[in-house]
Design an enzyme around this catalytic site. Structure first.
Site, short mmCIF file in Angstrom:
data_model
loop_
_atom_site.label_atom_id
_atom_site.label_comp_id
_atom_site.label_asym_id
_atom_site.label_seq_id
_atom_site.Cartn_x
_atom_site.Cartn_y
_atom_site.Cartn_z
N TRP A 68 0.95 15.55 7.53
CA TRP A 68 2.02 14.57 7.77
C TRP A 68 2.95 14.46 6.58
O TRP A 68 2.51 14.44 5.42
CB TRP A 68 1.40 13.21 8.05
CG TRP A 68 2.37 12.06 8.05
CD1 TRP A 68 2.79 11.35 6.96
CD2 TRP A 68 3.04 11.50 9.17
NE1 TRP A 68 3.68 10.37 7.33
CE2 TRP A 68 3.86 10.44 8.69
CE3 TRP A 68 3.04 11.77 10.54
CZ2 TRP A 68 4.66 9.66 9.53
CZ3 TRP A 68 3.82 10.99 11.38
CH2 TRP A 68 4.63 9.95 10.88
N ASN B 266 6.43 11.96 5.28
CA ASN B 266 7.53 11.02 5.49
C ASN B 266 8.36 10.90 4.21
O ASN B 266 8.76 11.91 3.67
CB ASN B 266 7.09 9.70 6.12
CG ASN B 266 6.12 8.85 5.36
OD1 ASN B 266 4.92 9.14 5.33
ND2 ASN B 266 6.59 7.78 4.73
N ASP B 267 8.66 9.73 3.72
CA ASP B 267 9.70 9.48 2.73
C ASP B 267 9.80 10.51 1.60
O ASP B 267 8.79 10.85 0.96
CB ASP B 267 9.47 8.13 2.04
CG ASP B 267 9.34 6.98 3.00
OD1 ASP B 267 9.34 7.20 4.21
OD2 ASP B 267 9.23 5.84 2.51
N GLN C 171 5.93 11.63 0.73
CA GLN C 171 4.73 10.99 1.24
C GLN C 171 4.00 11.97 2.14
O GLN C 171 4.56 12.53 3.09
CB GLN C 171 5.11 9.73 2.03
CG GLN C 171 5.68 8.61 1.17
CD GLN C 171 4.60 7.94 0.33
OE1 GLN C 171 3.91 7.04 0.81
NE2 GLN C 171 4.45 8.37 -0.90
N TRP D 3 0.03 9.81 10.09
CA TRP D 3 0.10 9.02 8.87
C TRP D 3 -1.32 8.61 8.45
O TRP D 3 -2.15 8.23 9.27
CB TRP D 3 0.95 7.78 9.13
CG TRP D 3 1.27 6.96 7.90
CD1 TRP D 3 2.34 7.09 7.09
CD2 TRP D 3 0.48 5.89 7.37
NE1 TRP D 3 2.29 6.16 6.07
CE2 TRP D 3 1.15 5.40 6.22
CE3 TRP D 3 -0.73 5.29 7.73
CZ2 TRP D 3 0.66 4.36 5.45
CZ3 TRP D 3 -1.23 4.25 6.96
CH2 TRP D 3 -0.53 3.80 5.83
N SER E 71 5.61 5.21 -1.87
CA SER E 71 6.86 5.81 -2.37
C SER E 71 7.23 5.32 -3.77
O SER E 71 6.85 4.23 -4.20
CB SER E 71 8.00 5.51 -1.41
OG SER E 71 7.85 6.25 -0.22
N ARG F 6 7.35 -2.78 -2.83
CA ARG F 6 7.10 -1.34 -2.95
C ARG F 6 8.39 -0.53 -3.18
O ARG F 6 9.48 -1.05 -3.14
CB ARG F 6 6.38 -0.83 -1.70
CG ARG F 6 7.07 -1.12 -0.37
CD ARG F 6 6.20 -0.64 0.80
NE ARG F 6 6.74 -0.97 2.09
CZ ARG F 6 6.46 -2.10 2.77
NH1 ARG F 6 5.64 -3.00 2.25
NH2 ARG F 6 7.00 -2.31 3.95
N GLU G 151 13.20 -1.64 2.46
CA GLU G 151 12.44 -0.55 1.86
C GLU G 151 13.37 0.39 1.08
O GLU G 151 14.58 0.42 1.27
CB GLU G 151 11.70 0.24 2.94
CG GLU G 151 10.57 -0.53 3.60
CD GLU G 151 9.60 0.38 4.33
OE1 GLU G 151 8.38 0.23 4.09
OE2 GLU G 151 10.04 1.24 5.13
N TRP H 134 10.25 6.25 12.50
CA TRP H 134 9.02 5.58 12.90
C TRP H 134 9.00 5.33 14.41
O TRP H 134 10.02 5.00 15.01
CB TRP H 134 8.85 4.26 12.16
CG TRP H 134 8.68 4.42 10.68
CD1 TRP H 134 9.54 4.04 9.70
CD2 TRP H 134 7.56 5.03 10.01
NE1 TRP H 134 9.03 4.37 8.47
CE2 TRP H 134 7.83 4.98 8.62
CE3 TRP H 134 6.38 5.62 10.46
CZ2 TRP H 134 6.94 5.49 7.68
CZ3 TRP H 134 5.50 6.14 9.52
CH2 TRP H 134 5.78 6.06 8.14
#
Length: 471
Positions: free
Chosen positions: A25, A27-28, A44, A52, A88, A151, A208, A291
């Site tokens: 997986w 992501n960011d 990520q 995830w 992240s 975060r 975020e 998402w």
């Protein structure tokens, strides 16, 4: 016993010239930086399944922003502050080392409903192997008026000090961005919030991936708010990514700004991060997914990709995005170069899934109303992009989405021409319209060779150029 990394079982959707996970997986984008002759991009990463999971930091580097070398995993969730995920963050060079500043996540209950998020540091002398700071976390807790959502630190230098912004949520449930200051990257002083949502429906309950940078004498706060309600043809994704243009007052720790503007109008764009290149360009990567989307590639052992790297420019208080100039190195062969009056024209190329298209439609004295770009397969349209000359509206429609989610909308300024620069990869399409005035990022899925068709309600003079692409 060591966990076994998941493997890709089918290459049918694998991207050719985009950054994607080797398997598992993604992501960011994280830690986008330049260090010792290389651009570095982290992301990520969950290497043990295509879903995830506890986040790691995957890692690539490149000398040219085009050809990327996979490096070992940079961060594992293997210490007390980050035992449930290295979330992240960002990167910066100091004293010949590359420093990563990231969020550590730790759950406080078995249901994973309660969590603690802290800010942590790791560093490397060679840009490949990273050591976590022995005294992590460097920021142990969120401010007392904040929720546990705390975060995605983004770090930069200003006047010989280090600053970082952190995405967060107030106790009242409003998204906001916090700032901290440091002399050494280890000891941080809390300065306070610089910007905050006025209400959830219009600006979101959590901001975020904040990123603060300057262009053309203005400061820009980029972030990804969660919880903005859709409003007509705006804010139609699950979560948004956009920006505020304003002025950062460092003395009073305040960011005076205008309204929030979406950055990319496609279905698949989130969590963007930028860096300033050695030649002073502001370059961006985004996660080219969203998402709660369907991820068909998960059946094949992987999920997720990053957009092409894009240069940002500010014009009339509006961010423009264009592919970085280095991407011309992907061009292998010019397959089409013709000018003709388009009414119903198929663009014939050797590989319609790995191609760059430059389409320049002359609108001066054109009496038509509609131009349509279509990616087709035998079962019908995969996606369409429609330009309406009466309204200057551009609409993307995806056939794999539910009817109420199929379309995304954008607007261009009145002009005597419509310019489309389109990058098609195995399972992605990126549209750059009128030199980055409007951008759509899209994933698509087909196991058949698609066809590329242009149609117009009245013939429109068009310059068509097509390049076969390969990394």
């Amino acid at each position: 016993m060591m966990k076994k990394a998941v493997q890709v079982t089918n290459e049918r959707y694998r991207l050719d010239y985009h950054i994607s996970t080797p398997a598992g997986w993604l992501n960011d984008p994280n830690g986008f930086s330049y260090f010792k002759g290389y651009y570095h991009i982290f992301y990520q990463y969950h290497p043990y399944s295509a879903e995830w999971g506890p986040m790691h930091w995957g890692h690539y580097r490149s000398k040219d922003l085009v050809h990327w070398e996979e490096l070992p995993i940079a961060l594992f969730p293997d210490s007390e502050p980050d035992c449930d995920g290295c979330y992240s963050g960002s990167a910066i060079e100091k004293d010949g080392h590359l420093f990563l500043i990231y969020t550590g996540n730790r759950y406080c209950d078995n249901k994973h409903e309660q969590f603690c998020q802290t800010q942590n540091v790791a560093f490397s002398e060679d840009g490949v192997h990273f050591k976590k700071y022995d005294h992590n976390p460097v920021i142990e807790s969120a401010p007392v008026d904040n929720s546990e959502h705390f975060r995605d630190p983004k770090v930069w230098r200003h006047n010989d000090k280090f600053y970082l912004v952190i995405g967060s949520q107030s106790k009242e449930g409003l998204g906001r961005v916090l700032t901290y200051q440091s002399n050494d990257l280890y000891h941080w002083q809390y300065l306070g919030p610089i910007a905050e949502a006025t209400n959830v429906a219009e600006e979101g309950y959590m901001w975020e991936c904040p990123d603060l940078f300057s262009l053309n004498g203005k400061d820009i706060l980029l972030c990804s708010p969660q919880g903005i309600k859709s409003a007509g043809k705006k804010y139609l994704n699950c979560h948004q990514t956009g920006y505020f243009v304003g002025q950062m007052d460092y003395q009073n720790n305040r960011f005076e700004h205008g309204c929030f503007t979406e950055l990319d109008h496609g279905h698949d764009f989130y969590a963007a991060q930028t860096m300033r290149t050695p030649d002073n360009r502001q370059i961006l990567f985004g996660w080219m997914d969203m998402w709660h989307s369907n991820f068909p590639e998960q059946a094949d052992g992987w999920s997720g990709a990053l957009t092409l790297p894009r240069e940002l420019k500010l014009k009339d208080n509006r961010l423009l995005m264009t592919p970085v100039e280095e991407l011309i190195a992907l061009r292998q062969k010019k397959e089409v170069d013709q000018k003709l009056a388009v009414e119903n024209e198929q663009i014939n190329v050797s590989d319609a899934q790995h191609v760059e298209l430059l389409l320049n439609f002359s609108l001066e004295n054109w009496e038509g109303k509609q131009i349509v770009f279509t990616l087709k397969e035998s079962m019908g349209n995969i996606l369409t992009l429609t330009f309406n000359s009466a309204t200057n509206e551009v609409v993307i429609k995806r056939s794999d989405k539910e009817p109420n989610d199929a379309k995304r909308f954008g607007q261009v300024n009145t002009s005597d021409e419509l310019k489309l620069r389109i990058f098609i990869d195995t399972s992605s399409v990126e549209f750059f319209i009128n030199d980055g005035e409007l951008v759509f990022s899209e994933r698509y899925y087909t196991e058949h060779e698609p066809r590329i068709v242009l149609t117009a309600d009245k013939p429109v003079m068009t310059q068509i150029t097509a390049y076969n692409l390969s990394k």
